[in-house]
Design an enzyme around this catalytic site. Structure first.
Site, PDB file in Angstrom:
ATOM      1  N   TRP A 349       0.839  -1.206   0.000  1.00  0.00           N
ATOM      2  CA  TRP A 349       0.000   0.000   0.000  1.00  0.00           C
ATOM      3  C   TRP A 349       0.866   1.246   0.000  1.00  0.00           C
ATOM      4  O   TRP A 349       0.526   2.248  -0.627  1.00  0.00           O
ATOM      5  CB  TRP A 349      -0.903  -0.015   1.233  1.00  0.00           C
ATOM      6  CG  TRP A 349      -1.746   1.229   1.388  1.00  0.00           C
ATOM      7  CD1 TRP A 349      -2.975   1.458   0.846  1.00  0.00           C
ATOM      8  CD2 TRP A 349      -1.430   2.401   2.138  1.00  0.00           C
ATOM      9  NE1 TRP A 349      -3.447   2.702   1.217  1.00  0.00           N
ATOM     10  CE2 TRP A 349      -2.509   3.304   2.010  1.00  0.00           C
ATOM     11  CE3 TRP A 349      -0.334   2.786   2.920  1.00  0.00           C
ATOM     12  CZ2 TRP A 349      -2.535   4.557   2.628  1.00  0.00           C
ATOM     13  CZ3 TRP A 349      -0.346   4.037   3.537  1.00  0.00           C
ATOM     14  CH2 TRP A 349      -1.438   4.899   3.375  1.00  0.00           C
ATOM     15  N   HIS A 350       2.002   1.187   0.688  1.00  0.00           N
ATOM     16  CA  HIS A 350       2.861   2.366   0.790  1.00  0.00           C
ATOM     17  C   HIS A 350       3.581   2.694  -0.512  1.00  0.00           C
ATOM     18  O   HIS A 350       3.936   3.849  -0.739  1.00  0.00           O
ATOM     19  CB  HIS A 350       3.898   2.178   1.904  1.00  0.00           C
ATOM     20  CG  HIS A 350       3.359   2.445   3.275  1.00  0.00           C
ATOM     21  ND1 HIS A 350       2.746   1.471   4.032  1.00  0.00           N
ATOM     22  CD2 HIS A 350       3.322   3.578   4.026  1.00  0.00           C
ATOM     23  CE1 HIS A 350       2.367   1.998   5.189  1.00  0.00           C
ATOM     24  NE2 HIS A 350       2.693   3.264   5.205  1.00  0.00           N
ATOM     25  N   GLY A 351       3.822   1.736  -1.340  1.00  0.00           N
ATOM     26  CA  GLY A 351       4.519   2.044  -2.575  1.00  0.00           C
ATOM     27  C   GLY A 351       4.665   0.841  -3.486  1.00  0.00           C
ATOM     28  O   GLY A 351       4.722  -0.312  -3.026  1.00  0.00           O
ATOM     29  N   PHE A 499       1.768   8.507  -1.379  1.00  0.00           N
ATOM     30  CA  PHE A 499       1.046   7.264  -1.135  1.00  0.00           C
ATOM     31  C   PHE A 499      -0.451   7.438  -1.293  1.00  0.00           C
ATOM     32  O   PHE A 499      -1.187   6.478  -1.196  1.00  0.00           O
ATOM     33  CB  PHE A 499       1.342   6.740   0.278  1.00  0.00           C
ATOM     34  CG  PHE A 499       2.817   6.603   0.551  1.00  0.00           C
ATOM     35  CD1 PHE A 499       3.649   5.987  -0.370  1.00  0.00           C
ATOM     36  CD2 PHE A 499       3.373   7.159   1.698  1.00  0.00           C
ATOM     37  CE1 PHE A 499       4.998   5.874  -0.129  1.00  0.00           C
ATOM     38  CE2 PHE A 499       4.738   7.042   1.925  1.00  0.00           C
ATOM     39  CZ  PHE A 499       5.550   6.404   1.028  1.00  0.00           C
TER      40      PHE A 499
END
Length: 499
Positions: A349-351, A499
């Protein structure tokens, strides 16, 4: 007689054009909470908002219009996609509420979820998956020209949680689309959270609570704290941190270690500073977003860390990923596996890069190890020495994993960590302190303030709230002066905007 005349600046179409251009989207300068243009617009927004507050309909229309404009200034025409997403979610939820058959309701829920994830997947992960496919087949891949809409991950998670909660009948769909888009586009939390739950926020829209004087001044205090964290501390210490991460092979072990510690504090100040400002702005408007950070670097284990860090995300992952996977109801092995998979998803989800997958996976491993070690840990005496040891292990583990989060590549991450352990010389510490005295003083002060007991922090906030207006004004002016003193040439974007 004296001939006195007053001259005014000459107004021209060029001046009007310059002013107009400031109101248009500029991809090189998206509107941030720490930028002057936002606060100028917010000062215009507040009195109009106060006048319209008596009428829920007028208030909602005005806030939605401002929120969509805010998102336009942050991400251009992607505000139209936000409108489209909100329409689909609302229509699906209304339709779902009319059905009794579980299969039909489940189909509608997954339709909405998959649509939201497909949009997120295209913008955020298309190039990542194509690049990996290209590496496997040894093709000649050219990246797609995709611009990531600011904050898409945050409002996508809000969208998913709303539809799931309607399906589970935890909440009923909003009566109007206006109420729903108010929830989804609420500008304080729109582009970088906190991730707000519908069951927590929607009743506040219906209540339309008018902020008390204490809430307004408390909100101002949070905004001041957020500005100090972001515009003073995070942006200043980032200047040295960036040198280390941009060219890791050029610096000594001591300098590299300081850069890693600096980024550990930078990302906390940057993100929690944004959250403080968001929560403070919402509080002034009469809305509560909930706490998002609770002194996470005081944690003595990873489980505690994730209860204190980005609370809105960790609780979302728990409720909408970990528990649906089975939580701790399927036996010991499944509990560890579910922890691991949840953090793996959190990392992705963060990257869209393998370094984020690794970062999430290692947090998953750390959580599993902590849970497995609990029978042993319970037998260890709880004294100041063991508390320090457990805190140190947790802090070191979290800090080293932040390297993978920040470094440009996985290889750079390994090089940075290797540099710390291979080329570290204690004798260079006094030289570093002398060369980077302001940076070091700021870091030391930050550590001290981070470990201040919450009751003292609450007391300071209370004193500010109850203080005379002249004290509030002086506090604000001091913060403005600090920002001017330490500001960089350009306003640095918030880390979590990507993000």
């Amino acid at each position: 007689m004296l001939n006195m005349s007053i001259s005014f600046p000459e107004f021209s179409w060029e001046t009007a054009g310059n002013i107009g251009s400031q109101l248009l989207y500029d991809p090189k300068a998206p509107m941030l909470f720490s930028s002057g243009i936002f606060w100028l617009l917010f000062l215009v927004f507040l009195p109009v908002y106060a006048l319209l507050k008596r009428s829920k309909l007028q208030m909602c229309l005005f806030v939605v219009a401002f929120s969509l404009y805010f998102y336009y200034k942050s991400s251009g025409l992607f505000f139209l996609m936000l409108i489209g997403t909100s329409m689909v979610d609302w229509l699906v939820s209304k339709w779902m509420a009319t059905l009794r058959g579980r299969g039909a309701r489940l189909t509608l829920m997954w339709f909405s979820i998959l649509l939201s994830l497909s949009i997120l997947g295209y913008f955020k992960y298309a190039n990542f998956f194509l690049w990996n496919w290209n590496a496997m087949v040894e093709g000649n891949f050219q990246p797609l020209d995709i611009v990531l809409p600011v904050g898409i991950s945050f409002y996508t998670f809000q969208s998913i949680s709303y539809v799931v909660d309607v399906y589970k009948e935890k909440i009923t769909p909003t009566r109007t689309w206006l109420d729903y888009i108010f929830f989804l586009s609420f500008f304080p939390a729109l582009v970088a959270g906190p991730i707000v739950r519908a069951d927590y926020f929607l009743p506040q829209i219906e209540k339309n609570h008018k902020a008390t004087a204490d809430e307004i001044w408390g909100g101002l205090w949070l905004i001041i704290i957020g500005i100090v964290k972001k515009a003073v501390i995070a942006d200043y210490i980032a200047q040295f941190n960036d040198l280390i991460f941009n060219d890791p092979s050029f610096y000594t072990g001591v300098q590299t270690l300081m850069g890693v510690l600096g980024y550990t504090m930078q990302i906390y100040c940057d993100f929690s500073g944004y959250s403080d400002m968001a929560i403070g702005i919402a509080l002034i408007m009469g809305f509560k977003l909930g706490i998002n950070f609770d002194s996470p670097y005081q944690s003595r284990n990873l489980t505690e860390f994730w209860r204190r860090w980005h609370i809105s995300l960790s609780s979302w992952l728990r409720d909408y990923v970990y528990i649906p996977l089975g939580g701790n109801r399927k036996g010991t092995f499944r509990t560890y596996l579910n922890n691991f998979l949840t953090m793996l998803i959190g990392g992705l989800w963060h990257g869209a890069a393998w370094k984020f997958v690794f970062w999430g996976a290692m947090h998953g491993v750390g959580l599993a190890v902590h849970k497995a070690s609990k029978p042993i840990l319970k037998r260890i005496p709880d004294n100041w020495f063991t508390i320090f040891i457990f805190w140190a292990i947790t802090f070191i583990y979290v800090s080293l994993l932040w390297v993978f989060f920040r470094a440009a590549t996985f290889e750079d991450s390994v090089l940075i960590i290797q540099n710390i352990f291979v080329d570290f010389q204690w004798t260079q510490i006094p030289q570093f302190f002398e060369a980077r005295m302001v940076w070091c003083i700021m870091m030391i002060a930050l550590v001290i303030f981070h470990f201040i007991p919450q009751r003292i922090a609450d007391r300071v906030q209370y004193i500010f709230i109850k203080s005379p207006w002249i004290v509030k004004l002086l506090t604000f002016l001091i913060v403005v002066q600090l920002v001017i003193e330490f500001m960089t040439e350009e306003v640095a974007p918030f880390i979590y905007f990507q993000f």
